[in-house]
Design a protein around this motif. Structure first.
Motif, mmCIF file in Angstrom:
data_model
loop_
_atom_site.group_PDB
_atom_site.id
_atom_site.type_symbol
_atom_site.label_atom_id
_atom_site.label_comp_id
_atom_site.label_asym_id
_atom_site.label_seq_id
_atom_site.Cartn_x
_atom_site.Cartn_y
_atom_site.Cartn_z
ATOM 1 N N ALA A 190 0.832 -1.206 0.000
ATOM 2 C CA ALA A 190 0.000 0.000 0.000
ATOM 3 C C ALA A 190 0.866 1.255 0.000
ATOM 4 O O ALA A 190 0.568 2.234 -0.699
ATOM 5 N N GLU A 191 1.951 1.225 0.764
ATOM 6 C CA GLU A 191 2.842 2.380 0.802
ATOM 7 C C GLU A 191 3.546 2.564 -0.538
ATOM 8 O O GLU A 191 3.712 3.701 -1.010
ATOM 9 N N ALA A 192 3.953 1.467 -1.164
ATOM 10 C CA ALA A 192 4.612 1.563 -2.474
ATOM 11 C C ALA A 192 3.681 2.178 -3.509
ATOM 12 O O ALA A 192 4.089 3.042 -4.296
ATOM 13 N N VAL A 193 2.420 1.754 -3.522
ATOM 14 C CA VAL A 193 1.468 2.311 -4.487
ATOM 15 C C VAL A 193 1.223 3.782 -4.193
ATOM 16 O O VAL A 193 1.163 4.611 -5.116
ATOM 17 N N GLU A 194 1.073 4.142 -2.913
ATOM 18 C CA GLU A 194 0.853 5.546 -2.559
ATOM 19 C C GLU A 194 2.013 6.412 -3.011
ATOM 20 O O GLU A 194 1.822 7.501 -3.573
ATOM 21 N N GLN A 195 3.247 5.925 -2.814
ATOM 22 C CA GLN A 195 4.425 6.693 -3.222
ATOM 23 C C GLN A 195 4.527 6.790 -4.737
ATOM 24 O O GLN A 195 4.892 7.840 -5.287
ATOM 25 N N GLN A 196 4.179 5.715 -5.433
ATOM 26 C CA GLN A 196 4.409 5.685 -6.873
ATOM 27 C C GLN A 196 3.274 6.302 -7.687
ATOM 28 O O GLN A 196 3.433 6.537 -8.886
#
Length: 569
Positions: free
Chosen positions: A230-236
């Motif tokens: 979830a954090e990776a998608v939010e950052q990307q």
């Protein structure tokens, strides 16, 4: 060199002189488009850098650096690179979370540092010639500096077997890839000295100590992996330009799109299908897009579209792409560019992370059978495509040894064999092939492709899930469905239809192209292939289908070489 790379960075070109050299950047502006031009400097002008890619955790790093007394003036992500170097030295790269290739020069020590992200999302190739090191994001950009070397015979067997040259080798003499998760230090001591340093290795199973720092319960491990994704998608999904999602009919992209929909209010989705293929992903993707209320675009390719895009991709790729889906991904990024989209997220990665390929699961099932397995097992022989190529390599190539299969290993316990397979898939097929394709096919159209599933925090989290004695789910990617449930985004299992065209409609054209290029091309003239063997393949393929993949790989290499040998700009 800058002119050759202009398609990758059409927004700004900068050449920064150095003592005895230069740093060159061509920029695709994603974050802070109006500012943050390169080269980047730190608190002292003695440290400067150029880079390709995105630092996804840059907002956190900017605050960290400010608290440590650094003065950052712009709003972009790349400025943290030089300041981190001033703070931590060569270990600066360990603080970065992102997709990047970096060239940093420190005038105080007269050192050049080349660095590449952990999973190899961004390419970095280099050549050392006499007292000069040249480096770039694409092989063809080295040509103005060092020329285009001859084909490297030692790389051909692996290329024909897998469809790619595993890093750090390339298909050209004198050109190497900086391996994923490495940095290199270049010094001018007695000429040019380039030293490689590994700072990260993709984990392929639980830590040797059993994961002392990991939560004990499986549910907690799933929660950690879910949070990382979830954090990776939010950052990307963060960018100052339009962002879109490549949507298929499977769980990989569907889960990413549902996570992205939480932060993107104007989500755009794209799907590609083939007019002549009876089953494709268009209907399943359209249903997902409707549920997400995304602005959805269907791209349908005719046979003529497919062949046109194949020719275009074979000429302009950073290295040969011997993949039948090349036209689909090139069509995808072309439509994104035409629609003003500059960032595209894709669902690549879970097939390798979760060993979801059918032939891989067949190999795992085989080694679990009662009784003694053979002394060695090559998992690639469970895939007819690889087995076919293996049988033909010796007959087609001249004077080369049989390729060593990437997954050949001594008899291993079940869990060790799974880890061995994952290592071969992650470090070979995904890094050297899949991620390379996404980068080059995106940046042909000035579109940055981002791949959240290969975020290193997520890769580390899911590796711990493969614990000895864990349940052996029969359903592929069961852990990904568990992650979806943890994120309160449950996804119903649907057998995914392969994203692959039916080849019968394009085979006659491929064979005609192969005959035109291979019998009198560079590979034959250099004595690297046997023309008579190629003729035999051309004659036998229409009737028995033998050797089509080998012919296709040779064709894509020959067409790439033809364009590469054209005079430099």
């Amino acid at each position: 060199m800058a002119e050759v790379l202009a398609h990758r960075g059409p927004d700004a070109t900068r050449i920064h002189p150095l003592p005895g050299g230069a740093l060159v950047s061509t920029r695709l502006a994603i974050i802070d488009p109006a500012g943050s031009d390169q080269p980047l400097t730190g608190c002292t002008p003695d440290v400067c850098a150029v880079y390709n890619g995105e630092i996804y955790n840059y907002r956190h790093l900017r605050e960290l650096l400010r608290r440590q007394g650094h003065h950052l003036h712009g709003q972009g992500d790349g400025e943290v690179i030089t300041h981190l170097y001033e703070q931590y030295g060569r270990q600066f790269v360990e603080h970065l979370r992102g997709a990047f290739a970096i060239a940093l020069f420190d005038a105080r020590t007269d050192e050049l540092i080349l660095a590449r992200d952990r999973m190899g999302e961004k390419p970095l190739v280099y050549a050392v010639q006499n007292t000069t090191v040249s480096f770039a994001s694409e092989i063809r950009a080295l040509q103005p500096a060092v020329g285009a070397g001859a084909v490297r015979p030692e790389s051909l067997p692996a290329y024909l077997l897998y469809g790619f040259a595993p890093e750090p080798a390339t298909l050209l003499e004198g050109v190497s890839k900086l391996p994923a998760g490495h940095f290199a230090v270049v010094r001018r001591d007695a000429g040019v000295q380039l030293t490689l340093h590994r700072y990260w290795t993709a984990p392929v199973g639980p830590p040797a100590n059993g994961g002392e720092d990991a939560p004990d319960r499986r549910g907690d491990l799933i929660t950690v992996a879910s949070a990382a994704l979830a954090e990776a998608v939010e950052q990307q999904t963060y960018a100052d330009v339009p962002v879109a999602m490549a949507l298929s009919g499977g769980v990989d992209s569907t889960l990413l799109a549902r996570i992205a929909a939480r932060t993107l209010t104007d989500l755009r989705t794209y799907t590609v299908g083939f007019d002549w293929t009876p089953t494709d992903e268009l209907d399943a993707a359209a249903a997902t897009a409707q549920a997400l209320h995304s602005k959805h675009t269907e791209i349908r390719l005719s046979v003529d579209d497919y062949l046109h895009l194949l020719r275009r991709g074979s000429r302009s790729a950073s290295e040969p792409i011997a993949d039948w889906t090349l036209p689909a991904y090139l069509a995808l990024t072309t439509h994104c560019h035409d629609d003003g989209v500059r960032v595209l997220l894709t669902g690549h990665g879970p097939d390798e992370l979760f060993l979801a390929y059918r032939w891989v699961r067949q190999a795992i099932a085989y080694i679990r059978q009662p009784g003694s397995p053979p002394e060695t097992i090559d998992a690639y022989t469970f895939n007819p495509e690889y087995a076919e190529a293996m049988d033909l390599i010796d007959s087609v190539l001249t004077g080369t040894a049989r390729a060593i299969p990437a997954t050949t290993s001594a008899t291993l316990p079940d869990e060790a064999f799974r880890q061995h397979l994952r290592s071969a898939l992650l470090r070979g097929y995904l890094v050297s092939n899949g991620l390379m394709q996404l980068d080059t096919l995106g940046l042909m159209n000035a579109v940055e492709v981002r791949v959240p599933y290969v975020d290193h925090k997520f890769v580390e989290a899911v590796s711990v899930l493969e614990t000895p004695g864990s349940d052996r789910e029969a359903m592929p990617k069961a852990k990904l469905y568990a992650i979806a449930e943890t994120l309160d985004l449950p996804i119903h299992y649907v057998a995914k239809r392969p994203f692959f065209p039916t080849l019968a409609a394009v085979t006659p054209s491929i064979l005609s192209m192969a005959q035109d290029h291979l019998l009198s091309g560079e590979l034959a003239a250099a004595g690297l292939i046997r023309p008579n063997a190629v003729r035999q393949l051309l004659l036998s393929t229409p009737t028995i289908g033998n050797g089509l993949n080998v012919l296709f790989r040779l064709l894509m290499l020959e067409m790439w070489l033809t364009h590469l040998r054209k005079p430099a700009l």
